[in-house]
Design an enzyme around this catalytic site. Structure first.
Site, PDB file in Angstrom:
ATOM      1  N   LYS A   1     -45.170 -25.093 -46.735  1.00  0.00           N
ATOM      2  CA  LYS A   1     -43.902 -24.837 -47.768  1.00  0.00           C
ATOM      3  C   LYS A   1     -42.705 -25.351 -47.323  1.00  0.00           C
ATOM      4  CE  LYS A   1     -46.249 -21.930 -51.043  1.00  0.00           C
ATOM      5  NZ  LYS A   1     -46.005 -21.301 -52.431  1.00  0.00           N
TER       6      LYS A   1
ATOM      7  N   LYS B   1     -56.524 -27.417 -51.528  1.00  0.00           N
ATOM      8  CA  LYS B   1     -57.208 -26.264 -52.382  1.00  0.00           C
ATOM      9  C   LYS B   1     -56.385 -26.545 -53.864  1.00  0.00           C
ATOM     10  CE  LYS B   1     -53.267 -23.163 -51.783  1.00  0.00           C
ATOM     11  NZ  LYS B   1     -52.781 -21.873 -51.804  1.00  0.00           N
TER      12      LYS B   1
ATOM     13  N   LYS C   1     -51.205 -23.577 -57.375  1.00  0.00           N
ATOM     14  CA  LYS C   1     -50.373 -23.524 -58.711  1.00  0.00           C
ATOM     15  C   LYS C   1     -49.027 -24.165 -58.771  1.00  0.00           C
ATOM     16  CE  LYS C   1     -49.442 -18.781 -57.495  1.00  0.00           C
ATOM     17  NZ  LYS C   1     -49.476 -17.315 -57.903  1.00  0.00           N
TER      18      LYS C   1
HETATM   19  P1  TYM Z   1     -50.634 -16.191 -54.717  1.00  0.00           P
HETATM   20  O1  TYM Z   1     -50.137 -15.637 -55.908  1.00  0.00           O
HETATM   21  O2  TYM Z   1     -50.075 -17.211 -53.836  1.00  0.00           O
HETATM   22  O3  TYM Z   1     -52.292 -16.018 -54.587  1.00  0.00           O
HETATM   23  C1  TYM Z   1     -53.023 -15.144 -55.103  1.00  0.00           C
HETATM   24  C2  TYM Z   1     -54.345 -15.099 -54.618  1.00  0.00           C
HETATM   25  O4  TYM Z   1     -55.311 -16.310 -55.258  1.00  0.00           O
HETATM   26  C3  TYM Z   1     -55.876 -16.767 -53.812  1.00  0.00           C
HETATM   27  N1  TYM Z   1     -55.917 -18.309 -54.220  1.00  0.00           N
HETATM   28  C4  TYM Z   1     -57.081 -19.033 -54.046  1.00  0.00           C
HETATM   29  N2  TYM Z   1     -58.240 -18.495 -53.860  1.00  0.00           N
HETATM   30  C5  TYM Z   1     -59.296 -19.357 -54.076  1.00  0.00           C
HETATM   31  N3  TYM Z   1     -59.234 -20.900 -54.231  1.00  0.00           N
HETATM   32  C6  TYM Z   1     -57.817 -21.181 -54.523  1.00  0.00           C
HETATM   33  N4  TYM Z   1     -57.639 -22.545 -54.660  1.00  0.00           N
HETATM   34  C7  TYM Z   1     -56.686 -20.330 -54.397  1.00  0.00           C
HETATM   35  N5  TYM Z   1     -55.506 -20.348 -54.514  1.00  0.00           N
HETATM   36  C8  TYM Z   1     -54.868 -19.144 -54.334  1.00  0.00           C
HETATM   37  C9  TYM Z   1     -55.257 -16.284 -52.786  1.00  0.00           C
HETATM   38  O5  TYM Z   1     -55.545 -16.506 -51.660  1.00  0.00           O
HETATM   39  C10 TYM Z   1     -54.601 -14.991 -53.207  1.00  0.00           C
HETATM   40  O6  TYM Z   1     -55.487 -14.112 -52.900  1.00  0.00           O
HETATM   41  N6  TYM Z   1     -49.244 -13.661 -50.696  1.00  0.00           N
HETATM   42  C11 TYM Z   1     -50.270 -13.574 -51.875  1.00  0.00           C
HETATM   43  C12 TYM Z   1     -49.640 -12.380 -52.832  1.00  0.00           C
HETATM   44  C13 TYM Z   1     -49.495 -11.319 -51.707  1.00  0.00           C
HETATM   45  C14 TYM Z   1     -50.422  -9.954 -51.490  1.00  0.00           C
HETATM   46  C15 TYM Z   1     -49.826  -9.112 -50.901  1.00  0.00           C
HETATM   47  C16 TYM Z   1     -51.833 -10.168 -51.632  1.00  0.00           C
HETATM   48  C17 TYM Z   1     -48.277 -10.559 -51.835  1.00  0.00           C
HETATM   49  N7  TYM Z   1     -48.556  -9.264 -50.982  1.00  0.00           N
HETATM   50  C18 TYM Z   1     -50.517  -8.151 -50.328  1.00  0.00           C
HETATM   51  C19 TYM Z   1     -52.430  -9.152 -51.148  1.00  0.00           C
HETATM   52  C20 TYM Z   1     -51.877  -8.331 -50.230  1.00  0.00           C
HETATM   53  C21 TYM Z   1     -50.433 -14.770 -52.281  1.00  0.00           C
HETATM   54  O7  TYM Z   1     -50.857 -15.725 -51.659  1.00  0.00           O
HETATM   55  O8  TYM Z   1     -50.375 -14.707 -53.829  1.00  0.00           O
END
Ligand code: TYM
Length: 353
Positions: free
Chosen positions: A117, A207, A210
């Site tokens: 990032k 991957k 978003k």
């Molecule tokens: P975020 O919003 O970026 O992603 C949310 C979840 O989606 C999963 N993910 C995917 N899984 C499969 N294939 C993909 N292409 C893909 N893209 C995203 C991510 O692995 C994630 O599980 N840092 C976290 C948010 C967060 C969080 C936490 C999660 C903040 N505090 C505490 C768990 C516990 C995140 O990546 O959000």
């Protein structure tokens, strides 16, 4: 009672990758464990602006994020299911600072998501972006969460949370934090064979993300269902000409098989067997396109039926629970660190200030 916890950021429209990688496994686990576990599915809204965003849209996106949890099947009427915003539970920020002081700069610097990032946003690399995984550790450790349903890209952050918890337990008190289960155990708990990584439709070696600016690379949860079906029809595949699950050599086709299996709640192996030896990529694409189109139509219909007032009521309840649980843990940690008197230093007649 054990805690299962996850969060999905609300600053950008979630994708099918988020849905299949995080919403679905969490909601399945919620159905399975709501009687014996706390299920915390929260909105990590403080994580929303580690890179620049349009703040005028953030609040409505947060509310929509909660509607997405409900539309995906999270049953907020269950007493052990808690939905809350990270920003409304100030213990998250306070715990983050404490954990910061027990996280080494070197270990935080190794996080690959930070490296990626910060390369994308070279003009705006903030301390918040660097600190993102430590806040995530606070989100997890505050509630003694053992199982954290996540996509594969987040396992490195989970490992950091484990390392911080182990380090602090060794230093202060073995019972300070529950150590989250390691990656393999998490995957098994989610009933998966491996961590999930839904791929980009245009560059399947990467991957589905978003934050990608190429709308054709991703299915967003608010995409027009017919347009989304077209994206599947034009997804990049390969020139091998045989339908096979092989993420290394045929990531595009394998991705479609994976999406089809998850959307229809079928074991991947069954689907692989159904398509084994077939060669028409068009047939497979049409099948997946239909699944995606009907999934999105139904999901969006459900989202449209949930009112803001319902969301507010659910958040009020969830945030009351979360503040109580998180403050108890925060106070325990503050006592261990010497910020509050330990139990032996407080007498019943002289309450703590
Ligand atoms: P975020 O919003 O970026 O992603 C949310 C979840 O989606 C999963 N993910 C995917 N899984 C499969 N294939 C993909 N292409 C893909 N893209 C995203 C991510 O692995 C994630 O599980 N840092 C976290 C948010 C967060 C969080 C936490 C999660 C903040 N505090 C505490 C768990 C516990 C995140 O990546 O959000």
């Amino acid at each position: 009672m054990q805690t299962i916890l996850t969060g999905i950021r609300a600053n950008e429209e979630p994708t099918l990758g988020n849905f299949l990688g995080a919403y679905l496994p969490t909601i399945r686990l919620a159905k399975e464990h709501a009687a014996d576990s706390h299920i915390n599915m929260f909105i990590p809204d403080l994580h929303s602006f580690t890179t620049p965003i349009d703040h005028s849209k953030l609040y409505s996106q947060i509310i929509k994020g909660v509607k997405y949890y409900l539309a995906a099947g999270l049953d907020a009427t269950q007493p052990n299911i808690h939905i809350y915003r990270q920003s409304r539970v100030s213990a998250h920020s306070e715990m983050c600072w404490i954990l910061d002081c027990f996280t080494y700069f070197g270990e935080a610097s190794r996080m690959t998501q930070f490296k990626e990032k910060s390369a994308e946003h070279a003009d705006a690399i903030t301390v918040g972006l660097f600190n993102y995984p430590v806040l995530m550790a606070a989100d997890i450790l505050l509630y003694d969460a053992k199982y954290i349903p996540l996509g594969e890209d987040q396992f490195q952050h989970l490992e950091l949370a484990r390392n911080i918890a182990i380090r602090m337990n060794n230093k202060f008190d073995q019972a300070l934090f529950t150590i989250p289960a390691p990656e393999k155990e998490q995957i098994k708990f989610m009933h998966l064979e491996q961590g999930l990584r839904i791929r980009s439709l245009t560059e399947p070696s990467k991957k589905m993300s978003k934050s990608s600016e190429n709308a054709k690379s991703k299915i967003s949860l608010n995409d027009d269902p017919a347009q989304a079906a077209k994206k599947i029809m034009s997804a990049t595949t390969d020139s091998v000409g045989v339908i096979k699950f092989d993420m290394v050599n045929q990531p595009g086709i394998s991705n479609l098989l994976q999406i089809e299996a998850l959307l229809n709640d079928r074991p991947l192996q069954d689907l692989i067997a159904d398509w084994a030896g077939q060669s028409s990529y068009g047939d497979l694409k049409r099948k997946v396109a239909d699944s995606v189109q009907s999934f999105l139509s139904l999901f969006q219909e459900k989202v449209s039926q949930i009112t803001d007032a319902e969301v507010e009521a659910i958040l009020k309840q969830g945030e009351s629970y979360a503040n109580h649980a998180a403050n108890q843990k925060l106070h325990h940690v503050q006592r261990a660190l010497g910020l509050r008197p330990s139990d032996s230093q407080t007498s019943p007649t002289q309450p703590e200030h």
